[in-house]
Design an enzyme around this catalytic site. Structure first.
Site, PDB file in Angstrom:
ATOM      1  N   ASP A  22      -9.324 104.601  79.097  1.00 29.85           N
ATOM      2  CA  ASP A  22      -9.998 103.566  78.316  1.00 29.85           C
ATOM      3  C   ASP A  22     -11.507 103.780  78.207  1.00 29.85           C
ATOM      4  OD1 ASP A  22      -7.505 102.328  78.097  1.00 29.85           O
ATOM      5  OD2 ASP A  22      -7.822 101.207  79.961  1.00 29.85           O
ATOM      6  N   HIS A  50      -5.406 103.665  72.298  1.00 31.34           N
ATOM      7  CA  HIS A  50      -6.688 104.126  71.779  1.00 31.34           C
ATOM      8  C   HIS A  50      -7.112 103.240  70.612  1.00 31.34           C
ATOM      9  CE1 HIS A  50      -5.965 108.433  73.544  1.00 31.34           C
ATOM     10  NE2 HIS A  50      -5.913 107.480  74.438  1.00 31.34           N
TER      11      HIS A  50
END
Ligand code: GDP
Ligand code: IMO
Ligand code: MG
Length: 441
Positions: A22, A50
């Site tokens: 992340d 994503h």
């Protein structure tokens, strides 16, 4: 045999996470993609989330390579990815409805399929671990429950494992499912409450439907990627997860089940790693992780809460609150080392505005000894107490900064401290989720 002149040779740039996932890989891949002919995912599966923000639209990609938004760029899911077809097909639907042309998607026939029983197996493992009481022994991994570990385990086990190409061949699929059911009915089903058992008849229709829907996208991606490189075309590799979640080099066992560093690129694509000439390590200006496992700089206090709130730190895949804390440069330097990062993109710098002081961990104390090494196993890492350098904070909102000189002095000092410590230049600074909120240095 006549000697042929050497053909042009394309190059690979890899974007990889230097922390626990992340880091903003999706944003950076989307931004870099127009300079490439293909964007390729090589590891992981739908555990990845994503995010790409374009104006008022936010796309969350779990399996689709983040380059899909750019016409003319091939979006390749290579053989090292484990594919959950319903997730992928659902994602393609969302993209189509948003007006995105998804015809450039290519999926490896050799990528393994995440089957429904893999999700059940993932959840069962977590339940069993949660039921154990030995301190530090039986903690669940805190997986995304996307079936990643069991799918990779079956790939290694080689008994009834299903590859994407098998979905397009009814006879082959039937035989693979027969074997898969044989094994799952002896091993998994008896451990699940009131489970009727697995059958070919129940699994085959979905498998064939997935195969039919994916058929236009199926290719041998190994040859595709080599052909592109031989034509002098350039490829962008989109790493999933993060270096510290790498199955071999992360904080085992609180890791994922693939090589999420650039080290996974060769095995995950069939393209030799020497083709990778540029490795962009994505690093948050602080650190987060979802799931269990030790993380020395975690702040379970108002500082961690402030970072979570300002950075909207909730998982893209599971919605879980991310565990937030100061940047851990011991970990980042280790991650940059194993990835051979040639540059860093520092993301979410805007989130740190308003702290008086910005602590950065530059060493650990473990059993009374100071170390600058990251111990990549959970037992040793759990004992690590971070030793911080305190850098002065910056009060200014930096989300509109468009150049290095727009940044306040203390923000620049923070960036310089990181690159000097890690010994890798910070070439990109991200100050907001939008494509345009990016500073090239
Ligand atoms: P990935 O898994 O590495 O692609 O990262 P995620 O997309 O899961 O998480 C990153 C989050 O931060 C997403 O919500 C992005 O939209 C957001 N983001 C990326 N860069 C920045 C930034 O520089 N500032 C802020 N505030 N948000 C960012
Ligand atoms: P992206 O690509 C953050 C974490 C899970 C868990 C561990 C194992 O969005 O950065 P798994 O489901 O893979 O067996 O879970 O790894 N994890 C991630 N954390 N971002 C990710 O991907 C992750 N992929 C896996 O939370 O701790
Ligand atoms: Mg993510």
């Amino acid at each position: 045999m006549p000697v042929t002149p050497s053909s042009p040779s394309g190059r690979v740039t890899a974007v990889v996470g230097l922390q626990w996932g992340d880091e903003g890989k999706g944003k950076l891949v989307d931004r870099l993609a127009p300079g490439f002919d293909a964007v390729v995912r090589y590891n992981g599966g739908a555990n990845a989330g994503h995010s790409v923000v374009v104006g008022d639209k936010r796309f969350s990609m779990h399996l689709t390579p983040s380059g899909i938004l750019h016409p003319g760029v091939l979006a390749v899911i290579a053989s090292g990815v484990v594919v959950h077809p319903p997730t992928l097909l659902g994602e393609l639907d969302v993209l189509r409805r948003a007006g995105v042309d998804v015809s450039a998607l290519r999926v490896s026939t050799r990528a393994h399929v995440v089957m429904p029983y893999h999700l059940e197996q993932d959840a069962l493992r977590e339940r069993i671990l949660a039921g154990q009481t030995n301190a530090g022994e039986g903690e669940p991994i805190g997986t995304t429950r996307r079936g990643i570990g069991p799918a990779y385990a079956d790939r290694a086990h080689r008994a009834g494992a299903i590859r994407v190409g098998d979905l397009a061949d009814e006879n082959l699929l039937r035989e693979k499912l027969r074997l898969a059911c044989l094994f799952k009915n002896r091993t998994l089903a008896p451990s699940l409450d009131h489970h009727p058992g697995y059958s070919v008849e129940a699994l085959l229709p979905d498998g064939l439907a997935w195969g039919a829907a994916l058929r236009p996208h199926l290719v041998d991606t190994t040859y595709l990627l080599h052909e592109l490189l031989d034509q002098g075309r350039n490829i962008l590799a989109e790493g999933a997860n993060g270096a510290l979640l790498d199955v071999d080099h992360g904080g085992y066992p609180f890791v994922t089940s693939s090589n999420s560093t650039v080290l996974g690129f060769g095995p995950g694509t069939g393209v030799p790693e020497r083709r990778v000439e540029r490795v962009v390590g994505i690093c948050k200006a602080y650190s987060t992780r979802v799931g269990s496992g030790p993380r020395p700089t975690e702040q379970t206090n108002e500082h961690g809460d402030r970072i979570r709130e300002r950075g909207r730190e909730f998982g893209t895949t599971t919605g879980r609150p991310r565990r937030c804390g100061w940047i851990d440069l011991v970990a980042v330097r280790y991650a940059a080392m194993i990835n051979g990062a040639t540059e860093i993109a520092l993301t979410l710098l805007d989130v740190l505005a308003g702290f008086d002081e910005l602590p950065v961990a530059t060493a650990y104390e473990i059993d009374g000894q100071t170390t600058h090494r990251f111990p990549p196993d959970a037992g040793a890492l759990a004992k690590a107490r971070p030793i911080y350098d305190a850098l002065p904070g910056f009060a200014e909102d930096v989300s509109r900064a468009t150049s290095w000189n727009d940044l306040p002095d203390n923000a620049r000092r923070y960036v310089e401290f990181i690159e000097n410590f890690v010994n890798v230049p910070v070439r990109t600074i991200s100050v907001g989720p939008d494509r345009n909120q990016t500073i090239d240095r």
